[in-house]
Motif scaffolding. Structure first.
Motif, mmCIF file in Angstrom:
data_model
loop_
_atom_site.group_PDB
_atom_site.id
_atom_site.type_symbol
_atom_site.label_atom_id
_atom_site.label_comp_id
_atom_site.label_asym_id
_atom_site.label_seq_id
_atom_site.Cartn_x
_atom_site.Cartn_y
_atom_site.Cartn_z
ATOM 1 N N ARG A 3 -4.800 28.582 -1.424
ATOM 2 C CA ARG A 3 -5.649 29.767 -1.598
ATOM 3 C C ARG A 3 -7.047 29.384 -2.069
ATOM 4 N NH1 ARG A 3 -2.119 32.405 1.281
ATOM 5 N NH2 ARG A 3 -0.319 33.200 0.191
ATOM 6 N N ARG A 120 -2.177 43.179 -2.480
ATOM 7 C CA ARG A 120 -2.998 42.648 -3.567
ATOM 8 C C ARG A 120 -4.450 43.051 -3.342
ATOM 9 N NH1 ARG A 120 -3.253 36.205 -3.655
ATOM 10 N NH2 ARG A 120 -1.572 36.063 -2.145
ATOM 11 N N TYR A 122 -8.241 41.602 -4.380
ATOM 12 C CA TYR A 122 -9.054 40.515 -4.919
ATOM 13 C C TYR A 122 -10.377 41.070 -5.444
ATOM 14 C CZ TYR A 122 -6.570 36.607 -2.555
ATOM 15 O OH TYR A 122 -5.665 35.668 -2.129
ATOM 16 N N VAL A 155 -11.744 34.449 -9.665
ATOM 17 C CA VAL A 155 -11.197 35.578 -8.911
ATOM 18 C C VAL A 155 -10.088 36.226 -9.736
ATOM 19 C CG1 VAL A 155 -10.064 36.331 -6.783
ATOM 20 C CG2 VAL A 155 -11.659 34.409 -6.724
ATOM 21 N N ASN A 157 -6.856 38.649 -9.272
ATOM 22 C CA ASN A 157 -5.925 39.131 -8.262
ATOM 23 C C ASN A 157 -5.050 40.216 -8.883
ATOM 24 O OD1 ASN A 157 -5.463 36.891 -5.737
ATOM 25 N ND2 ASN A 157 -6.496 36.136 -7.551
ATOM 26 N N TYR A 158 -5.176 41.435 -8.420
ATOM 27 C CA TYR A 158 -4.291 42.508 -8.855
ATOM 28 C C TYR A 158 -3.153 42.571 -7.837
ATOM 29 C CZ TYR A 158 -8.136 43.789 -11.937
ATOM 30 O OH TYR A 158 -9.114 43.775 -12.902
ATOM 31 N N ILE A 159 -1.938 42.238 -8.279
ATOM 32 C CA ILE A 159 -0.838 42.032 -7.335
ATOM 33 C C ILE A 159 0.299 43.020 -7.546
ATOM 34 C CG2 ILE A 159 -1.365 39.592 -7.062
ATOM 35 C CD1 ILE A 159 0.991 38.991 -8.973
ATOM 36 N N ASN A 172 -2.985 31.498 -10.869
ATOM 37 C CA ASN A 172 -2.462 31.305 -9.527
ATOM 38 C C ASN A 172 -1.798 29.940 -9.429
ATOM 39 O OD1 ASN A 172 -3.175 30.170 -6.529
ATOM 40 N ND2 ASN A 172 -2.656 32.339 -6.506
ATOM 41 N N ALA A 178 -8.273 31.299 -10.207
ATOM 42 C CA ALA A 178 -7.785 32.590 -9.718
ATOM 43 C C ALA A 178 -6.651 33.030 -10.634
ATOM 44 C CB ALA A 178 -7.295 32.472 -8.281
ATOM 45 N N MET A 180 -3.819 35.921 -11.817
ATOM 46 C CA MET A 180 -2.990 36.961 -11.241
ATOM 47 C C MET A 180 -2.617 37.987 -12.315
ATOM 48 S SD MET A 180 -3.052 35.138 -8.523
ATOM 49 C CE MET A 180 -1.990 35.945 -7.322
#
Length: 244
Positions: A3, A120, A122, A155, A157-159, A172, A178, A180
């Motif tokens: 990623r 998700r 970003y 970054v 990340n809304y997952i 991540n 990144a 999460m």
């Protein structure tokens, strides 16, 4: 799939002006303004990966009188992105609504093999050379030489996770740049539209220990290339607000 390599090559800090201060929200993803089967709003474009030949299909569809994004993947990965400059101090809150048809049996946010999510969001943040350390400037200068522009410095990340507990914050599996955030988890709410609201200033400080630089891009992604599974998801409008 790596990623962070993708982020280095694609989610670069390409800034444009956000609207001037006003009480109305800044709708970065005005999908409801589109037409069933029509084109995405201006500024939104596909993201594809060099080593992934199977892509997620994104279309606009009318559901209950409102146009939303429908995402369908079968062992593939790709996304949709809008590169846009946003001051998170002025627009600290992001809000969106989403729905998933299922979660992944093999999804696991702690491993590379399980790093897939039916939905998700970003939020990428711009690299600022003047505020970077000497080592960071060297690293990002090398990345710019390869890709032509600076990659994002970080970054969020809304997952929608599988088994990671709701509210969990973790790096991540590929890179600590990144982070999460499990906004939803598990199948209990699959098939139901859910509206989410997150304070980006708070989330960034918790994730990275400092105040955020300017936002450089927002993306949606439904991917299954690591788990090889299938999923369907829907995304409603994405907007930024001045306060919760």
């Amino acid at each position: 799939m790596d990623r962070w390599t993708w982020l280095l090559g694609v989610m670069v800090a390409l800034l444009v002006s956000a609207p001037a201060f006003c009480d109305a929200p800044f709708v970065v993803g005005p999908f409801s303004s589109g037409a069933n089967g029509g084109a995405f709003p201006d500024g939104w474009e596909p993201l594809v990966f060099k080593k992934v030949t199977t892509h997620t299909q994104y279309t606009l569809e009318d559901e209950d009188g409102s146009v939303v994004v429908n995402a369908v993947t079968d062992g593939g990965a790709s996304g949709m992105i809008r590169r846009v400059g946003i001051d998170p101090e002025q627009w600290p809150v992001i809000s969106w609504r989403w729905k998933v048809g299922n979660v992944y049996a093999k999804g696991d946010a702690t491993t590379k093999k399980g790093d897939d999510y039916p939905a998700r969001i970003y939020v990428a943040f711009a690299f600022e050379p003047d505020n970077a350390s000497f080592t960071e400037r060297l690293t990002f200068k090398a990345a710019r030489a390869i890709h032509g522009e600076y990659p994002p410095v970080a970054v969020l990340n809304y997952i929608w996770a599988n088994k990671t507990p709701k509210g969990t914050l973790l790096p991540n599996a590929y890179t600590g740049r990144a982070m999460m955030i499990a906004v939803q988890s598990g199948p209990d709410k699959a098939g139901t539209w859910i509206t989410e609201t997150r304070n980006i200033l708070t989330d960034y400080k918790q994730a990275f220990g400092t105040t955020p630089p300017p936002i450089s891009g927002v993306a949606i992604m439904t991917d299954a290339d690591n788990t090889g599974e299938s999923a369907t998801a829907w995304y409603g409008d994405i907007q930024f607000l001045h306060a919760e």
